[in-house]
Design a protein around this motif. Sequence first.
Motif, PDB file in Angstrom:
ATOM      1  N   UNK A 116       0.824  -1.208   0.000  1.00 42.11           N
ATOM      2  CA  UNK A 116       0.000   0.000   0.000  1.00 42.11           C
ATOM      3  C   UNK A 116       0.857   1.256   0.000  1.00 42.11           C
ATOM      4  N   UNK A 117       1.989   1.209   0.697  1.00 43.11           N
ATOM      5  CA  UNK A 117       2.906   2.346   0.679  1.00 43.11           C
ATOM      6  C   UNK A 117       3.488   2.513  -0.717  1.00 43.11           C
ATOM      7  N   UNK A 118       3.871   1.396  -1.336  1.00 45.58           N
ATOM      8  CA  UNK A 118       4.480   1.456  -2.659  1.00 45.58           C
ATOM      9  C   UNK A 118       3.517   2.061  -3.669  1.00 45.58           C
ATOM     10  N   UNK A 119       2.221   1.707  -3.556  1.00 41.25           N
ATOM     11  CA  UNK A 119       1.244   2.177  -4.534  1.00 41.25           C
ATOM     12  C   UNK A 119       0.660   3.532  -4.162  1.00 41.25           C
ATOM     13  N   UNK A 120       0.929   4.002  -2.943  1.00 41.43           N
ATOM     14  CA  UNK A 120       0.371   5.292  -2.534  1.00 41.43           C
ATOM     15  C   UNK A 120      -1.021   5.190  -1.945  1.00 41.43           C
ATOM     16  N   UNK A 121      -1.494   3.972  -1.671  1.00 37.96           N
ATOM     17  CA  UNK A 121      -2.794   3.805  -1.025  1.00 37.96           C
ATOM     18  C   UNK A 121      -2.769   4.445   0.364  1.00 37.96           C
ATOM     19  N   UNK A 122      -1.618   4.323   1.041  1.00 33.64           N
ATOM     20  CA  UNK A 122      -1.402   5.085   2.269  1.00 33.64           C
ATOM     21  C   UNK A 122      -0.123   5.892   2.071  1.00 33.64           C
ATOM     22  N   UNK A 123      -0.005   7.013   2.779  1.00 30.31           N
ATOM     23  CA  UNK A 123       1.169   7.854   2.568  1.00 30.31           C
ATOM     24  C   UNK A 123       1.939   8.082   3.856  1.00 30.31           C
ATOM     25  N   UNK A 144      12.562   3.723   4.075  1.00 30.71           N
ATOM     26  CA  UNK A 144      13.171   4.706   3.175  1.00 30.71           C
ATOM     27  C   UNK A 144      12.872   4.423   1.716  1.00 30.71           C
ATOM     28  N   UNK A 145      12.428   3.203   1.417  1.00 33.59           N
ATOM     29  CA  UNK A 145      12.088   2.892   0.035  1.00 33.59           C
ATOM     30  C   UNK A 145      10.793   3.594  -0.393  1.00 33.59           C
ATOM     31  N   UNK A 146      10.005   4.046   0.590  1.00 30.43           N
ATOM     32  CA  UNK A 146       8.697   4.612   0.247  1.00 30.43           C
ATOM     33  C   UNK A 146       8.502   6.040   0.738  1.00 30.43           C
ATOM     34  N   UNK A 147       9.201   6.400   1.817  1.00 34.88           N
ATOM     35  CA  UNK A 147       8.933   7.697   2.434  1.00 34.88           C
ATOM     36  C   UNK A 147      10.256   8.391   2.745  1.00 34.88           C
ATOM     37  N   UNK A 148      10.266   9.729   2.670  1.00 33.87           N
ATOM     38  CA  UNK A 148      11.507  10.474   2.857  1.00 33.87           C
ATOM     39  C   UNK A 148      11.611  11.126   4.231  1.00 33.87           C
ATOM     40  N   UNK A 149      10.505  11.195   4.959  1.00 36.81           N
ATOM     41  CA  UNK A 149      10.520  11.982   6.190  1.00 36.81           C
ATOM     42  C   UNK A 149      10.094  11.169   7.406  1.00 36.81           C
ATOM     43  N   UNK A 197      -2.450  -0.857  -7.822  1.00 37.53           N
ATOM     44  CA  UNK A 197      -1.228  -0.106  -8.106  1.00 37.53           C
ATOM     45  C   UNK A 197      -1.507   1.390  -8.270  1.00 37.53           C
ATOM     46  N   UNK A 198      -2.773   1.749  -8.352  1.00 38.58           N
ATOM     47  CA  UNK A 198      -3.121   3.155  -8.500  1.00 38.58           C
ATOM     48  C   UNK A 198      -3.369   3.850  -7.169  1.00 38.58           C
ATOM     49  N   UNK A 199      -3.123   3.164  -6.072  1.00 40.68           N
ATOM     50  CA  UNK A 199      -3.241   3.813  -4.772  1.00 40.68           C
ATOM     51  C   UNK A 199      -4.668   3.928  -4.270  1.00 40.68           C
ATOM     52  N   UNK A 200      -5.571   3.103  -4.792  1.00 47.11           N
ATOM     53  CA  UNK A 200      -6.960   3.163  -4.333  1.00 47.11           C
ATOM     54  C   UNK A 200      -7.230   2.102  -3.275  1.00 47.11           C
ATOM     55  N   UNK A 201      -6.646   0.933  -3.450  1.00 46.15           N
ATOM     56  CA  UNK A 201      -6.960  -0.172  -2.547  1.00 46.15           C
ATOM     57  C   UNK A 201      -5.705  -0.965  -2.212  1.00 46.15           C
ATOM     58  N   UNK A 202      -5.688  -1.537  -1.005  1.00 46.77           N
ATOM     59  CA  UNK A 202      -4.605  -2.460  -0.633  1.00 46.77           C
ATOM     60  C   UNK A 202      -4.868  -3.783  -1.350  1.00 46.77           C
ATOM     61  N   UNK A 203      -3.884  -4.714  -1.358  1.00 44.31           N
ATOM     62  CA  UNK A 203      -4.099  -5.952  -2.109  1.00 44.31           C
ATOM     63  C   UNK A 203      -5.399  -6.686  -1.752  1.00 44.31           C
ATOM     64  N   UNK A 204      -5.701  -6.820  -0.461  1.00 42.29           N
ATOM     65  CA  UNK A 204      -6.937  -7.509  -0.091  1.00 42.29           C
ATOM     66  C   UNK A 204      -8.153  -6.722  -0.542  1.00 42.29           C
TER      67      UNK A 204
END
Lengths: 180, 309, 436
Positions: free
Chosen positions: B176-183, B198-203, C240-247
Amino acid sequence: MPARPEALTRTLVSRIDALCTAAAVLGAACLAGLFLLILSEVLARNLLGQSLAFSWDFAAYGMGCCFFLSAANTMKNSGHVRVTVLFELLPPGPARIAEGVACVLGMLVSLALVYALGDMAWLSYVRGSTAASVVKTPLWIPQSLMTLGALVFVLALVAQFLRVLLGEGHVDRPDIEDAL
Amino acid sequence: PAFAETTWDMSVVWPESNFHTQNAKIFADAVETATDGDVVITVHSGGALGIKGPEGMAAVRDGLVPIADILMNQQVGEAPILGIETLPYLAPTMPDLALLHKFFRPKLEEVAASMNQKLLYMVPWPGQAVYAKTPINSIEDLSGLKMRVVDANGYDFFNRLGAAPLQMPWGEVVPSLAAGTISSVTTSSSSGVDGSFWEFMDYMSTFNWQASSNIVTVNLDAWNALSPEDQVAIEDTARRLEGEFWLTSRREDDAKIATLKSHGMTVTAPSPAFKAALIERATPMWDAFKERVPEAAPYIDAYLEARGN
Amino acid sequence: MGTVSLALVALLAFLLGTGVWICLGLLGTGVGLLTLFRPQMPIEKLLAQQAWNASTSMELLALPLFILMAEILFHTKVAESLFNGLAPWTRRLPGRMSHVTVLASTLFAAVSGSSAATTSTVGRITARELIAKGYDRSLVTGSLAGAGTLGFLIPPSTIMIIYGVLAEESILKLFMAGIVPGALLALSYMLYLAIRATLNPSLVGAPPPPSSFREKLATLRGEGLAPLLLLIVCVVGSMYGGIASPTEAASVGVLGSLLLGVYQRALSWRTLGQALFHAAQTCSMIGFIIIGAMFLSVGLGYLGLPRFVAATIQGLHLSPFTLILALLAFYVILGCFMEGMSCIVMTLPITLPLVLAAGYDKIWFGIFLVLVVELAQITPPVGFNLIVIQRLIGGRIGPIARAALPFFLITATFTLLLAVFPGIVSWLPDLLASRS
Ligand code: NA
Ligand code: NA
């Protein structure tokens, strides 16, 4: 088997079958519910910018209840997997005895499961145990639903045993798997 | 160990290299020495005995394992008062936490005894930081931030700060971090390194908004079966090592923050004004907790009075 | 430990051999072993705890969702259009549409984190259709069993996440490392299918009539492949578009299949109810097996069996390649009786340092473990893919396991190949690391 006991047995089996179906309706509702919960979480977060604190927890309980409440109906429809080589190798008479033994062994194990789950649900109720997450769900609620499912599952095994007595077991329905 | 009178399997849910696991192994070795090999403890890391975090105390109570390393605040389902130290900014530094424990520990021992177990030692985690893809220097920066939290206090606190906290299983966090689902994620420096954040967030901002401790407890039936000499030896060992383990926790935090920096993460601390604003939003939660769990009130009040506010 | 192992094999063989349902056989074996060797332990507490944990584990939630999605799609025209759409394209390919299973599994593995979900989804849509089209039953079930395991190797992957946490290795790098081996393994399966079909053309169905390029293009539109492609784009896109987690993406998949069913007028309340009931039964069947396997695995953990054997291997001081060979054998045997994830959790503290000392890195060992877990999926008696397939298309476990054997051997050989050429694993993560 004499006529009257046989008729009684058939009635009992059909009663248990009805109970299995009723539990399965609940199980299917749990599955639908867990889908709606996870979907609502996606929608709420993306459309309202707000997460639902209960979605994951309740969905997980829904899954557990779905497994247990659907188990009896799955048994009824020969959906649980087993190794049937022995029944196919033995002549019909001994095969039927072997199948009865398998039913009894299965009943013993699933009775242990009912006892274990019931004990857990009861202690959760007495101790007031709740989930440790945002929503403090009393654990006895999902746990007793699971116990209920396991109990109906034992009855489904009883019905299976009675079916073997009536001559309707696997041995007499070798093509059951293809009928799925 | 062939002549050991007692062998205990110890359940630890953390990975082998986590400092709590390493502490447990040091403790196990010290116990074997102190009891002249009477008591041999085998540490099972990574939750290998099938016991999950929130089940720690229940598993020791029921005798599934004689001894376990347990994250205390995950036990709130069994005893709500065990969530006391995770109240936002109640005890943000190690000296604060030690002071809180001075008042709270007798109560904790009482709760443990009511669950058929005995407290041996307790060690805090490094404080909870906030990791994000963007700098977090003010409350406005938190607005609408999709942040993964792990407990009810985190959910409540970051809601009050205007963020959009959410719970999701750890397994979902990295994709989810990688895809930006959560930030954003709030967790310790240890977990930040474990997750290669560090692979996903800078701060990373060292909020230190929440304390949490692991407790090591032993089943009372197993304990009472020991000789009085062995009991004294184990108690002494636990007391002696606990101080060292606290220092390990502090060193752990320093080392992990250095690791995060070395991978290019910008580590900052909230400014005094920002921190004051955060604490202002946190204090109402203390009162809410005292109302929900009245038995916790005397310990919180005594601690706050001793701290001078 | 010898007595424990003997009792394990004897009890399991007795219960499964006498036709006790597999889930109950596993539970019974666990209860029996603990009663024999750990009589002072509160076994009922462990049983309840494991049944509760396994059935309410959030890591498992995608499974019922994907099973439901497959059930709904089953009622739509997706399967039909998938084959009609692909038929003209595979005409000249040796093995023809037998590759559909492998390709669909590879594609679906990129969406789902688990092998059981991949196998049951792809199997529900393709397996019976292929058999009905005259493809060899054993070839179809074998390739489904084999390719279904790709769910763990191609990211996202639940196994890699657990391993990444335990071994303190970057999960992202592990995901990257799985892509090349996953693609190569899929190609090996297809190569095998092509060879078998060339040697014995009767294994595959009749060729479709020749078609022009214009006709081929038409398969991508409307009633052809378009709906399925759109559905995959929705699920992958939401993840992958940041809308949903895998589940959560799995629930988007269910929604998409519902909309598709409504659009194609293939869903009535009745068929929807049927899909729900049937999906719940499949979930229950798999869920009970997971409960049984988890309980037995944890029970063996309490008895110290996995640790003991791993420590024995440690004591042998083997050379690097023999060590890998020994570990492969060890995990394959363990995987016959235990659930894959438990195998890793219980043995990692001993095997990881061994492998690191032998000169392999954590990423490599992660991929190795994913592959041995995949092997465990297709070895009886505790082989989830075999059981899922039996549920999907009937038949006995024995023949299904035999059908999966060539694919087991391909995967095992491939695993050893990775030990000789570790670069296959490290190439992509290294490439990406050097760029950033
Ligand atoms: Na996958
Ligand atoms: Na297996």
